[in-house]
Scaffold this motif. Structure first.
Motif, PDB file in Angstrom:
ATOM      1  N   VAL A  90       0.859  -1.188   0.000  1.00 57.40           N
ATOM      2  CA  VAL A  90       0.000   0.000   0.000  1.00 57.40           C
ATOM      3  C   VAL A  90       0.893   1.235   0.000  1.00 57.40           C
ATOM      4  N   TYR A  91       0.642   2.146  -0.943  1.00 60.15           N
ATOM      5  CA  TYR A  91       1.416   3.379  -1.004  1.00 60.15           C
ATOM      6  C   TYR A  91       0.542   4.582  -0.642  1.00 60.15           C
ATOM      7  N   GLY A  92       1.122   5.475   0.160  1.00 61.28           N
ATOM      8  CA  GLY A  92       0.475   6.756   0.472  1.00 61.28           C
ATOM      9  C   GLY A  92       1.544   7.718   0.969  1.00 61.28           C
ATOM     10  N   HIS A  93       1.120   8.903   1.393  1.00 60.49           N
ATOM     11  CA  HIS A  93       2.108   9.847   1.930  1.00 60.49           C
ATOM     12  C   HIS A  93       1.531  10.565   3.132  1.00 60.49           C
ATOM     13  N   HIS A  94       2.423  10.882   4.078  1.00 62.19           N
ATOM     14  CA  HIS A  94       1.944  11.521   5.313  1.00 62.19           C
ATOM     15  C   HIS A  94       2.262  13.014   5.358  1.00 62.19           C
ATOM     16  N   ASP A  95       3.073  13.524   4.400  1.00 66.07           N
ATOM     17  CA  ASP A  95       3.344  14.967   4.401  1.00 66.07           C
ATOM     18  C   ASP A  95       2.159  15.713   3.782  1.00 66.07           C
ATOM     19  N   VAL A  96       2.101  17.026   4.039  1.00 69.92           N
ATOM     20  CA  VAL A  96       0.964  17.827   3.548  1.00 69.92           C
ATOM     21  C   VAL A  96       1.468  19.048   2.787  1.00 69.92           C
ATOM     22  N   GLN A  97       0.547  19.669   2.047  1.00 67.18           N
ATOM     23  CA  GLN A  97       0.814  20.900   1.296  1.00 67.18           C
ATOM     24  C   GLN A  97       0.976  22.096   2.232  1.00 67.18           C
ATOM     25  N   PRO A  98       1.684  23.135   1.769  1.00 64.41           N
ATOM     26  CA  PRO A  98       1.668  24.412   2.510  1.00 64.41           C
ATOM     27  C   PRO A  98       0.236  24.940   2.640  1.00 64.41           C
ATOM     28  N   VAL A  99       0.045  25.927   3.510  1.00 64.89           N
ATOM     29  CA  VAL A  99      -1.316  26.412   3.768  1.00 64.89           C
ATOM     30  C   VAL A  99      -1.572  27.830   3.264  1.00 64.89           C
ATOM     31  N   ASP A 100      -0.528  28.489   2.733  1.00 66.79           N
ATOM     32  CA  ASP A 100      -0.772  29.855   2.268  1.00 66.79           C
ATOM     33  C   ASP A 100      -1.682  29.845   1.049  1.00 66.79           C
ATOM     34  N   PRO A 101      -2.534  30.826   0.822  1.00 63.67           N
ATOM     35  CA  PRO A 101      -2.750  32.010   1.683  1.00 63.67           C
ATOM     36  C   PRO A 101      -3.631  31.683   2.897  1.00 63.67           C
ATOM     37  N   LEU A 102      -3.017  31.833   4.046  1.00 64.95           N
ATOM     38  CA  LEU A 102      -3.667  31.452   5.303  1.00 64.95           C
ATOM     39  C   LEU A 102      -4.962  32.241   5.534  1.00 64.95           C
ATOM     40  N   GLU A 103      -4.998  33.486   5.046  1.00 67.90           N
ATOM     41  CA  GLU A 103      -6.166  34.339   5.327  1.00 67.90           C
ATOM     42  C   GLU A 103      -7.438  33.825   4.649  1.00 67.90           C
ATOM     43  N   LEU A 104      -7.288  32.914   3.700  1.00 63.44           N
ATOM     44  CA  LEU A 104      -8.487  32.388   3.041  1.00 63.44           C
ATOM     45  C   LEU A 104      -9.081  31.178   3.768  1.00 63.44           C
ATOM     46  N   TRP A 105      -8.399  30.685   4.772  1.00 66.02           N
ATOM     47  CA  TRP A 105      -8.960  29.581   5.566  1.00 66.02           C
ATOM     48  C   TRP A 105     -10.032  30.123   6.507  1.00 66.02           C
ATOM     49  N   HIS A 106     -11.129  29.382   6.616  1.00 70.11           N
ATOM     50  CA  HIS A 106     -12.172  29.787   7.562  1.00 70.11           C
ATOM     51  C   HIS A 106     -11.882  29.258   8.958  1.00 70.11           C
ATOM     52  N   THR A 107     -11.048  28.225   9.034  1.00 64.88           N
ATOM     53  CA  THR A 107     -10.652  27.679  10.337  1.00 64.88           C
ATOM     54  C   THR A 107      -9.149  27.455  10.287  1.00 64.88           C
ATOM     55  N   ASP A 108      -8.544  27.254  11.466  1.00 65.00           N
ATOM     56  CA  ASP A 108      -7.114  26.953  11.544  1.00 65.00           C
ATOM     57  C   ASP A 108      -6.851  25.634  10.799  1.00 65.00           C
ATOM     58  N   PRO A 109      -5.939  25.647   9.821  1.00 64.53           N
ATOM     59  CA  PRO A 109      -5.716  24.423   9.032  1.00 64.53           C
ATOM     60  C   PRO A 109      -5.198  23.248   9.861  1.00 64.53           C
ATOM     61  N   PHE A 110      -4.638  23.528  11.015  1.00 69.07           N
ATOM     62  CA  PHE A 110      -4.100  22.441  11.845  1.00 69.07           C
ATOM     63  C   PHE A 110      -4.881  22.262  13.146  1.00 69.07           C
ATOM     64  N   ASP A 111      -6.103  22.748  13.144  1.00 65.94           N
ATOM     65  CA  ASP A 111      -7.021  22.510  14.265  1.00 65.94           C
ATOM     66  C   ASP A 111      -8.293  21.934  13.636  1.00 65.94           C
ATOM     67  N   PRO A 112      -8.322  20.595  13.462  1.00 65.04           N
ATOM     68  CA  PRO A 112      -9.405  19.968  12.695  1.00 65.04           C
ATOM     69  C   PRO A 112     -10.781  20.297  13.289  1.00 65.04           C
TER      70      PRO A 112
END
Lengths: 472, 472
Positions: A90-112
């Motif tokens: 089984v192949y997958g990856h555990h790293d994630v993309q950057p989050v910028d532009p942060l101001e467009l997130w409605h919630t904290d990207p690392f607070d699920p």
């Protein structure tokens, strides 16, 4: 596969879904952004977290692979007690993309945050949610089959650099070739058409990307004193970009389509079965129109056709108001998505020829490539593992027909296929509106449950298919 | 004009050139950058400095004009004792361009350094050096003619916002119309072909500038998941920019050339007399090739032909490496240099039509104009003041033929001409390699001395021509 078995897997998954959700909440808090060096300690923490979760699931062998230039990857193995059982990687990856532009997130990207059936966080769909359904899936497989080891030997290779273009993945595969030998590889980093339209990816596009810089006069010039009499790199980069496509949307790089495997009539008929259509696509894309190569549908353009895309363009004055200059330099960042059997190196050579042919007198062009590129890959529809896969997915979706699709994105799958010498299939439950790589990434929790059920069933299905048939 | 007179003016100028150099050193230390609000106190100091220098020169009337929304301008008047003497208005500006990128300057832009015949500092050529040659020129005129007042009534209007596009100049002219009435206006903000090729500008290009923004999808999209199926603003801005010119370098804005006064055969013959040619031009431009509208020489392209120039282009990912997105937005900053009798408003309307016609389906285009633009202006070669001007310049250059040229840049001259209802001539001694608006601006000190001599002679020449002839 009996209906008793199917019920067993689903019952187990649904009974234990809160554990999956709790795991997701914990793992998604680790901002393992591989593209940002200051997050590399978090990438390691992310790998360690998954290793621990795999141990907790029951995998007898779990290792952090950090013995090379790559960011930490995770290897886990659970041998079947049947010595003749197929080996599945089984192949997958555990790293994630950057989050910028942060101001467009409605919630904290690392607070699920969970909102009904949706969980929002960076990495929720790409790819942590999908790896976690596998851990629940293994447990469901064991519970439903009453076994203490899976019906197939399971090996997991979970990369930590996929969102940075997997720069060391081939090296990692070569270093650990002994651990990774398998009869079939299940890639889990893709999606389905819609919650009620199960599908399986049968192709991934390749990728090769370059920055073209055009240098004109050696300094920014007064546009009144010099404008209209010297070549302008900002105009010329526009002309270069404009020349990339003809009016039919066909890429004008010499030889670009030479190696493209054209869609068969059968494949086009299957593509045409996919519901939703352009209206749904435009809603997700938040675009006012479709656009692309003439003669192909949106789905065909996305999966089965190669593209040239301008990811960035710049040059000259960027601020408010105006500065009346002829700029000295301009650039374009161009990426090509490739389909089987295009070769990144051949496309790169063609693009360099294209740039040379379109460089005006007095302009110096430089093309800088982002690595060697990623090959495309394609799963023939008669692959036996593909049959087992679609059976498992269909069962998890109450018998619905599973449509073959092609993913527009790119990953290290071609490298996997080449290194393993084994067939590939894709089991992924992302949705088109998951906003992966964008602000407000989300995942559908019911899709993760179905993924877990399908995985649990797939191990039985692949075991029933047998090693010889799988290897073809 | 007798040879005794000529000698007198030149002798005085050369005997007093150190005073000019000392004044330059003092004034150039004041960073009066009108485009930068935090430098506006310096713009005022710069105006005060020139007012004081005019008083010191002997001007009986000197006023700071700061009674409107404009940055401080300077008005000075020295009436002739001859009540029938022509009234001459001298126009220039005391504000300077910004200095960024500062790292490309070899010396501090506001710490003037003299290297042989060259003085380097921001504003040395554009326009402080040229205004200071006038102050020395008036004194030379008086000394050489043995008078206590000039042979013409001199009025100076020295603006403080020219480098910001003279946003309030028409208002300033209207507010002080009584002070500015004149029989001829001498604009001093231009240059000559070469140190040994005296020339006089007979036209200035107009200017109108806009920022075009293209909006595609409402968010940056993953180029794998969406690329090739939605319109890409970065590609589309390239296509828009590319469509601005045909392969012959002709601007494709509808109606663009409709009002252009074409060059006559006589004018083209005079243009062809200008020595130097493309090789010298390319050396100054630090460009590897010429480029432009087919069928015209470099000089014709620069002075007598209108242009469309991309001053800046941008969109999508701008950093190192790559981000595989379809960007949501892209822009181009485009400016048009205009020639007589093009109308900025008509060109603007044509460009908006052009943008609308070249906007792809699914793209929203917005065009934001930088003010109403600047009109072009043109001096007919049979203007009597032009005859007096070329006589004076020729004398300062030992009898050399004075060639008519056209300046590629833009200024508020058309507004002056319209407001004053008087003919315009251009007396300026900048050189093509002065690097105005660029790092390392310089001025040639011997050219300033010739400017002072020519100005001193011009006042006698215009007096001899007489009011009636001047007004035509």
């Amino acid at each position: 596969m009996t209906s008793t078995q199917r019920s067993g897997e689903r019952e187990y998954v649904l009974a234990h879904r809160d554990e999956l959700h709790a795991d997701l909440d914990a793992w998604l808090r680790i901002p393992g952004i591989s593209a940002q060096p200051d997050r590399h300690a978090d990438v390691r923490r992310s790998a360690e977290w998954f290793a621990e979760a795999a141990r907790r699931t029951g995998f007898p062998t779990v290792e952090l692979l950090d013995d090379g230039p790559w960011l930490p990857a995770v290897y886990a193995e659970w041998r079947s007690d049947d010595p003749d059982a197929p080996v599945v990687l089984v192949y997958g990856h555990h790293d994630v993309q950057p989050v910028d532009p942060l101001e467009l997130w409605h919630t904290d990207p690392f607070d699920p945050t969970v909102d009904g059936d949706v969980l929002r966080a960076r990495g929720a769909s790409d790819d942590k949610g999908q790896l976690l359904f596998h851990l629940l899936g293994v447990r469901a497989h064991l519970a439903a089959t009453g076994r203490t080891s899976p019906k197939v030997t399971l090996r997991f290779i979970i990369e930590g650099e996929e969102e940075s273009g997997s720069p060391h993945f081939e090296e990692l595969l070569a270093s650990h070739a002994d651990k990774l030998a398998c009869d079939v590889c299940v890639v889990t980093d893709t999606g389905m058409i819609a919650p009620d339209v199960p599908s399986a990816v049968t192709g991934m596009r390749g990728l090769v990307a370059a920055t073209v810089t055009l240098h004109g006069p050696d300094l920014d010039l007064h546009s009144g004193q010099f404008g209209g009499a010297v070549p302008n790199p900002a105009t010329e980069i526009g002309r270069l970009v404009a020349a990339l496509h003809d009016d039919e949307g066909r890429v004008q790089v010499p030889g670009f389509y030479d190696d493209v495997v054209e869609l068969t009539d059968t494949e086009r008929a299957l593509f045409a079965k996919v519901p939703g259509g352009d209206e749904a696509f435009l809603r997700v894309a938040q675009s006012r129109a479709t656009h692309g190569e003439a003669g192909f549908s949106t789905l065909e353009r996305l999966g089965a056709r190669p593209t040239a895309e301008v990811n960035g363009i710049g040059g000259g004055y960027q601020g408010d108001g105006h500065k009346t200059i002829v700029p000295s330099d301009a650039f374009a960042k161009v990426s090509f998505r490739l389909v089987a059997d295009q070769d990144p190196a051949r496309v790169a050579a063609g693009f360099e020829r294209f740039v040379a042919e379109h460089t005006a007198d007095g302009i110096e062009a430089r093309v800088a490539w982002e690595g060697a590129g990623v090959r495309p890959c394609l799963v023939p529809l008669d692959t036996p593992a593909y049959g087992a896969l679609t059976d498992a997915i269909s069962a998890a979706f109450d018998g619905a027909e599973v449509l073959p699709t092609r993913e527009g994105g790119s990953g290290p799958e071609a490298a996997l296929q080449q290194a393993l010498g084994a067939p590939l299939v894709f089991l992924g439950v992302g949705l088109p509106d998951d906003q992966i790589h964008a602000p407000n990434e989300k995942v559908s929790l019911p899709m993760l449950h179905k993924g877990a059920e399908a995985a649990a069933l797939l191990w039985s299905g692949l075991a029933a298919t047998g090693r010889d048939a799988l290897r073809g």
